[in-house]
Design an enzyme around this catalytic site. Structure first.
Site, PDB file in Angstrom:
ATOM      1  N   ASN A  14      11.440  -3.134  49.060  1.00  0.00           N
ATOM      2  CA  ASN A  14      10.785  -1.944  48.402  1.00  0.00           C
ATOM      3  C   ASN A  14       9.901  -1.007  49.209  1.00  0.00           C
ATOM      4  O   ASN A  14       8.978  -1.121  50.128  1.00  0.00           O
ATOM      5  CB  ASN A  14       9.497  -2.389  47.511  1.00  0.00           C
ATOM      6  CG  ASN A  14       8.749  -1.256  46.628  1.00  0.00           C
ATOM      7  OD1 ASN A  14       9.214  -0.255  46.682  1.00  0.00           O
ATOM      8  ND2 ASN A  14       7.757  -1.811  46.132  1.00  0.00           N
ATOM      9  N   LYS A  16       8.613   1.800  49.023  1.00  0.00           N
ATOM     10  CA  LYS A  16       7.650   2.875  48.418  1.00  0.00           C
ATOM     11  C   LYS A  16       7.742   3.935  48.926  1.00  0.00           C
ATOM     12  O   LYS A  16       8.773   4.593  48.809  1.00  0.00           O
ATOM     13  CB  LYS A  16       6.185   2.152  48.703  1.00  0.00           C
ATOM     14  CG  LYS A  16       6.014   0.417  48.680  1.00  0.00           C
ATOM     15  CD  LYS A  16       4.965  -0.105  48.777  1.00  0.00           C
ATOM     16  CE  LYS A  16       4.876  -1.601  48.344  1.00  0.00           C
ATOM     17  NZ  LYS A  16       3.715  -2.222  48.620  1.00  0.00           N
ATOM     18  N   HIS A  96       5.475  -2.390  39.029  1.00  0.00           N
ATOM     19  CA  HIS A  96       5.054  -2.735  40.247  1.00  0.00           C
ATOM     20  C   HIS A  96       3.333  -2.796  40.019  1.00  0.00           C
ATOM     21  O   HIS A  96       2.747  -1.906  39.506  1.00  0.00           O
ATOM     22  CB  HIS A  96       5.515  -1.739  41.344  1.00  0.00           C
ATOM     23  CG  HIS A  96       4.988  -2.389  42.739  1.00  0.00           C
ATOM     24  ND1 HIS A  96       3.996  -2.116  43.351  1.00  0.00           N
ATOM     25  CD2 HIS A  96       5.481  -3.319  43.725  1.00  0.00           C
ATOM     26  CE1 HIS A  96       3.406  -2.797  44.469  1.00  0.00           C
ATOM     27  NE2 HIS A  96       4.755  -3.350  44.822  1.00  0.00           N
ATOM     28  N   GLU A  98       1.205  -1.458  41.896  1.00  0.00           N
ATOM     29  CA  GLU A  98       0.576  -0.093  42.423  1.00  0.00           C
ATOM     30  C   GLU A  98       0.775   0.799  41.336  1.00  0.00           C
ATOM     31  O   GLU A  98       0.144   1.896  40.972  1.00  0.00           O
ATOM     32  CB  GLU A  98       1.597   0.501  43.650  1.00  0.00           C
ATOM     33  CG  GLU A  98       0.826  -0.548  44.775  1.00  0.00           C
ATOM     34  CD  GLU A  98       2.180  -0.337  45.857  1.00  0.00           C
ATOM     35  OE1 GLU A  98       2.907   0.158  45.984  1.00  0.00           O
ATOM     36  OE2 GLU A  98       1.734  -1.427  46.665  1.00  0.00           O
ATOM     37  N   GLU A 166       4.034 -11.101  42.190  1.00  0.00           N
ATOM     38  CA  GLU A 166       3.351 -10.462  43.269  1.00  0.00           C
ATOM     39  C   GLU A 166       1.683 -10.484  43.045  1.00  0.00           C
ATOM     40  O   GLU A 166       1.148  -9.604  42.446  1.00  0.00           O
ATOM     41  CB  GLU A 166       3.599  -9.002  43.677  1.00  0.00           C
ATOM     42  CG  GLU A 166       5.184  -8.706  43.946  1.00  0.00           C
ATOM     43  CD  GLU A 166       5.675  -7.330  44.662  1.00  0.00           C
ATOM     44  OE1 GLU A 166       6.132  -7.568  45.740  1.00  0.00           O
ATOM     45  OE2 GLU A 166       5.260  -6.229  44.094  1.00  0.00           O
ATOM     46  N   GLY A 172       0.320  -6.124  51.255  1.00  0.00           N
ATOM     47  CA  GLY A 172      -0.049  -5.120  52.399  1.00  0.00           C
ATOM     48  C   GLY A 172      -1.272  -5.889  52.946  1.00  0.00           C
ATOM     49  O   GLY A 172      -1.792  -5.031  53.811  1.00  0.00           O
ATOM     50  N   SER A 206       3.314  -9.804  51.472  1.00  0.00           N
ATOM     51  CA  SER A 206       2.982 -10.170  52.875  1.00  0.00           C
ATOM     52  C   SER A 206       4.192 -11.024  53.335  1.00  0.00           C
ATOM     53  O   SER A 206       3.917 -11.922  53.892  1.00  0.00           O
ATOM     54  CB  SER A 206       1.416 -10.672  53.016  1.00  0.00           C
ATOM     55  OG  SER A 206       0.547  -9.619  52.861  1.00  0.00           O
ATOM     56  N   GLY A 227       7.755  -5.553  51.027  1.00  0.00           N
ATOM     57  CA  GLY A 227       7.245  -4.086  51.193  1.00  0.00           C
ATOM     58  C   GLY A 227       7.501  -3.844  52.750  1.00  0.00           C
ATOM     59  O   GLY A 227       8.405  -3.554  53.501  1.00  0.00           O
ATOM     60  N   GLY A 228       6.214  -3.972  53.559  1.00  0.00           N
ATOM     61  CA  GLY A 228       6.013  -3.453  54.892  1.00  0.00           C
ATOM     62  C   GLY A 228       7.073  -4.027  55.802  1.00  0.00           C
ATOM     63  O   GLY A 228       7.489  -3.192  56.595  1.00  0.00           O
TER      64      GLY A 228
HETATM   65  P1  13P Z   1       4.089  -6.127  51.270  1.00  0.00           P
HETATM   66  O1  13P Z   1       5.490  -6.880  51.699  1.00  0.00           O
HETATM   67  O2  13P Z   1       3.925  -4.919  52.264  1.00  0.00           O
HETATM   68  O3  13P Z   1       2.988  -6.956  51.047  1.00  0.00           O
HETATM   69  O4  13P Z   1       4.323  -5.548  49.936  1.00  0.00           O
HETATM   70  C1  13P Z   1       4.899  -6.202  48.882  1.00  0.00           C
HETATM   71  C2  13P Z   1       5.310  -5.371  47.832  1.00  0.00           C
HETATM   72  O5  13P Z   1       4.626  -4.545  47.374  1.00  0.00           O
HETATM   73  C3  13P Z   1       6.762  -5.464  47.497  1.00  0.00           C
HETATM   74  O6  13P Z   1       6.765  -4.733  46.163  1.00  0.00           O
END
Ligand code: 13P
Length: 242
Positions: A14, A16, A96, A98, A166, A172, A206, A227-228
């Site tokens: 992802n 983002k 998600h 967010e 999640e 994050g 994470s 994500g990251g």
């Molecule tokens: P991180 O892996 O950066 O914690 O983000 C997870 C995420 O929101 C994936 O959709």
């Protein structure tokens, strides 16, 4: 339509609101895909970059990060499921945290969006998860149950939908639940309702090179939503490695 049962695990990047054309070129050049064909890799760039990545993809699938619940019409700024199909997009992250928190998406909307995707042969990756406050109040299972009950459409089944757990507080932050907690929560999701028994359930929050193998090796975890770490091709390749 993708046959989910052909795959043993799913690794969904992802991105983002990150990435540009140069980033995508470098990412693809440096990405090492797993040799195991039962591992399904899905890259979800921004909507603007779906076309470019779709045309340049090799060995992975493409996913969107959102879709309109409306088929077409006067909905300025929205993206239709038809447009996603035109770009050979096979997956779409839905609900998600967010989007739930910042854009105030409700379960009902998530349900409609997921239904729209299923009707058109795309796979929704429906996200659920508790906030830190909800975890501290001890209501994680109640929150997950409510999200599952209301955001998973009746047309959904294990062949056309993926669930992603999640925990919001793990996104994050570098924090993750304990391995035992991840396993227990995934088992709860799987067993809470007979319908979800055979679903693919991904963990997100994470996930990085140093913890991915342990997490995705759990019996009730069918892959990861990342994500990251998915923005770093070398690290993402380590997560995918056989
Ligand atoms: P991180 O892996 O950066 O914690 O983000 C997870 C995420 O929101 C994936 O959709």
């Amino acid at each position: 339509m993708i046959k989910l049962s052909d795959f043993s695990s799913f690794f969904v990047a992802n991105w983002k609101l990150n990435g540009n054309f140069q980033f995508i070129d470098e990412f693809i050049n440096n990405l090492m895909l797993p040799k195991d064909p039962s591992k399904c890799v899905v890259i979800c760039p921004t909507a603007i970059h779906l076309d470019y990545i779709s045309k340049n993809k090799n060995g992975f699938y493409v996913g969107a990060q959102n879709v309109s619940e409306h088929e077409e019409g006067a909905y300025t700024g929205e993206i239709s499921v038809d447009s996603l199909s035109d770009l050979n997009v096979n997956f779409c992250i839905i609900g998600h945290s967010e989007r739930r928190q910042i854009f105030k998406e409700k379960n009902e909307e998530i349900n409609l969006k997921s239904e729209r995707l299923i009707d058109n042969g795309l796979i929704p990756i429906i996200c659920i998860g508790e906030t830190l406050e909800q975890k501290e109040k001890g209501i994680t299972k109640k929150v997950l149950e409510e999200q599952l009950m209301n955001s998973v459409p009746s047309s959904s089944n294990f062949e056309n939908t993926i669930i992603a757990y999640e925990p919001v507080w793990a996104i994050g932050t570098g924090l993750t639940p304990t391995i035992e907690d991840i396993d227990e929560t995934h088992r709860y999701i799987r067993e809470h309702n007979e319908k979800l028994n055979k679903y693919k359930i991904l963990y997100g929050g994470s996930v990085k090179a140093s913890n991915a193998k342990e997490i995705t090796g759990l019996p009730n975890v069918d892959g990861a939503l990342i994500g990251g770490a998915s923005l770093k091709p070398q690290e993402f390749s380590v997560i995918l490695a056989d």
